[in-house]
Design an enzyme around this catalytic site. Sequence first.
Site, PDB file in Angstrom:
ATOM      1  N   HIS A   1     -61.249 -41.745 -13.024  1.00 18.75           N
ATOM      2  CA  HIS A   1     -61.380 -40.391 -13.561  1.00 18.75           C
ATOM      3  C   HIS A   1     -59.991 -39.822 -13.770  1.00 18.75           C
ATOM      4  O   HIS A   1     -59.127 -39.926 -12.905  1.00 18.75           O
ATOM      5  CB  HIS A   1     -62.156 -39.481 -12.592  1.00 18.75           C
ATOM      6  CG  HIS A   1     -62.258 -38.077 -13.108  1.00 18.75           C
ATOM      7  ND1 HIS A   1     -63.211 -37.693 -14.026  1.00 18.75           N
ATOM      8  CD2 HIS A   1     -61.488 -36.981 -12.880  1.00 18.75           C
ATOM      9  CE1 HIS A   1     -63.023 -36.422 -14.332  1.00 18.75           C
ATOM     10  NE2 HIS A   1     -61.994 -35.965 -13.648  1.00 18.75           N
TER      11      HIS A   1
ATOM     12  N   ASP B   1     -73.674 -28.359 -10.668  1.00 13.48           N
ATOM     13  CA  ASP B   1     -72.263 -28.211 -11.049  1.00 13.48           C
ATOM     14  C   ASP B   1     -72.130 -27.738 -12.497  1.00 13.48           C
ATOM     15  O   ASP B   1     -71.206 -27.002 -12.825  1.00 13.48           O
ATOM     16  CB  ASP B   1     -71.496 -29.528 -10.866  1.00 13.48           C
ATOM     17  CG  ASP B   1     -70.039 -29.339 -11.278  1.00 13.48           C
ATOM     18  OD1 ASP B   1     -69.347 -28.580 -10.576  1.00 13.48           O
ATOM     19  OD2 ASP B   1     -69.616 -29.893 -12.307  1.00 13.48           O
TER      20      ASP B   1
ATOM     21  N   ARG C   1     -67.819 -20.484 -13.810  1.00 19.04           N
ATOM     22  CA  ARG C   1     -66.386 -20.419 -13.490  1.00 19.04           C
ATOM     23  C   ARG C   1     -65.566 -20.261 -14.764  1.00 19.04           C
ATOM     24  O   ARG C   1     -64.557 -19.555 -14.793  1.00 19.04           O
ATOM     25  CB  ARG C   1     -65.964 -21.692 -12.741  1.00 19.04           C
ATOM     26  CG  ARG C   1     -66.478 -21.750 -11.321  1.00 19.04           C
ATOM     27  CD  ARG C   1     -66.328 -23.149 -10.738  1.00 19.04           C
ATOM     28  NE  ARG C   1     -64.971 -23.620 -10.777  1.00 19.04           N
ATOM     29  CZ  ARG C   1     -64.613 -24.912 -10.918  1.00 19.04           C
ATOM     30  NH1 ARG C   1     -65.548 -25.854 -11.000  1.00 19.04           N
ATOM     31  NH2 ARG C   1     -63.365 -25.255 -10.957  1.00 19.04           N
TER      32      ARG C   1
ATOM     33  N   SER D   1     -66.216 -30.270  -7.759  1.00 13.98           N
ATOM     34  CA  SER D   1     -66.915 -30.439  -9.034  1.00 13.98           C
ATOM     35  C   SER D   1     -66.732 -31.871  -9.558  1.00 13.98           C
ATOM     36  O   SER D   1     -67.691 -32.555  -9.923  1.00 13.98           O
ATOM     37  CB  SER D   1     -66.355 -29.407 -10.025  1.00 13.98           C
ATOM     38  OG  SER D   1     -66.684 -29.713 -11.339  1.00 13.98           O
TER      39      SER D   1
ATOM     40  N   LYS E   1     -69.733 -35.295  -9.162  1.00 15.52           N
ATOM     41  CA  LYS E   1     -70.245 -36.078 -10.304  1.00 15.52           C
ATOM     42  C   LYS E   1     -69.873 -37.551 -10.163  1.00 15.52           C
ATOM     43  O   LYS E   1     -70.669 -38.431 -10.459  1.00 15.52           O
ATOM     44  CB  LYS E   1     -69.693 -35.495 -11.614  1.00 15.52           C
ATOM     45  CG  LYS E   1     -70.333 -34.135 -11.939  1.00 15.52           C
ATOM     46  CD  LYS E   1     -69.714 -33.460 -13.132  1.00 15.52           C
ATOM     47  CE  LYS E   1     -68.349 -32.920 -12.830  1.00 15.52           C
ATOM     48  NZ  LYS E   1     -67.835 -31.900 -13.733  1.00 15.52           N
TER      49      LYS E   1
END
Length: 430
Positions: A86, A165, A172, A187, A191
């Site tokens: 990620h 989320d 947000r 967050s 995931k």
Amino acid sequence: MTAEFDAVDLIRTKRDGGELSDEQVDWVVGAFSRGAVADEQMAALAMAILLRGMAPREIARWTAATIASGSRLDWSALERPTVDKHSTGGVGDKITLVVVPTVAACGAAVPHLAGRGLGHTGGTLDKLESIPGWRAAVSADELLTQLKSVGALVGAAGEDLAPVDRRLYALRDVTGTVESIPLIASSIMSKKIAAGAGALVLDVKAGSGALVNDVGSAAELARIMVELGTDAGVRTVALLTGMDTPLGLTAGNALEVREAVDVLAGGGPEDVVELSVTLARDMLSAAGIGAGRDPANALSDGSAMDVWRAMIRVQGGDPDVALPAATETHTVLAPADGVLTKLDALAVGVATWRLGAGRARKDVPVQPAAGVEMHAKPGALVRAGEPLLTLHTDEPARFQRALAALDGGYEIAPAGSRPELLPLVIERMD
Ligand code: URA
């Protein structure tokens, strides 16, 4: 069902610098997910968290409660070890396109499920969607079949992956609370943990084009995410990497796919190759097969390209078809002779976005061919009147605002000057 807690009490606790108990965290995340805590209450709590922070225990519990709002994928039916990566997002960051097939070519299975890009950093799905016919949606059955046959998959994260989320992030986004490090960490990791890979390598960026600009805060984010992953049983490693100048020589969807294909063909810009190989080695090592094939060889011997082609084809794309090209281009010329000492990631990212490559709202389509092509990287000698940047778009009215974003975004200094840049890899954390 009677509420066990009162949302207002929890907001007050965080507002005054206190900690929420495990039961309170479970309750508030669950109640928000069911609609029993109102958006304005959750927004107030997010703001209190942004201002006051969260203890490690609260972050871990918040992450677990977020995962529990949906389902967790299970890849135990696969024979290969699973590993994912990620990136917290950067300008010209096409590394996923390179490492997913490369790591699969070296023996791991890579289930990479992504969301849509928002703002000045492009989303991986938008990049791949510039390939005619390629589709991001993959059903649960197709996921497993593709991972068994090809070993590599980039697709849209399903609705059931940490669904609360999605609602919290949207809230947000409109309440100035995206910047909370505990909430960002939770967050992202909720995931990624829910997506089920056994190992995870995080590319946490610092610099002007990053989600978190300063190196200290990016390091804190990386440390929290590594702890969250490790505590959840996922072997997690983070690389802290520089994002004060774009990666490679392109930013924009089809332009980046073209550059990723160059790297898969054994060429491409040095920084993209170096970061891809570094991340791929860490992914293989985290997956427990680091002593096997070297990713650099998979790029030079064509095996990573073979996986790329199979991965694109199985999702409806044609790896041989020409990528879309913009109808309009505008070239920015170097204003003087000298050394390019600055090419700012945020300036290029915003210009790319304004040319049509990114979206301001989730439901807006992006232009596949829009973007910025860079003809020099910081440190290069340039000559007055030579092309520095080429802007691509299908709508020439966009040039003016893109050029305004680039104003002050590059600097040319006398020969002998050196750029001051963050290193490509600042630190490894595990
Ligand atoms: N990306 C995410 O998925 N969540 C955040 O909070 C920020 C970036």
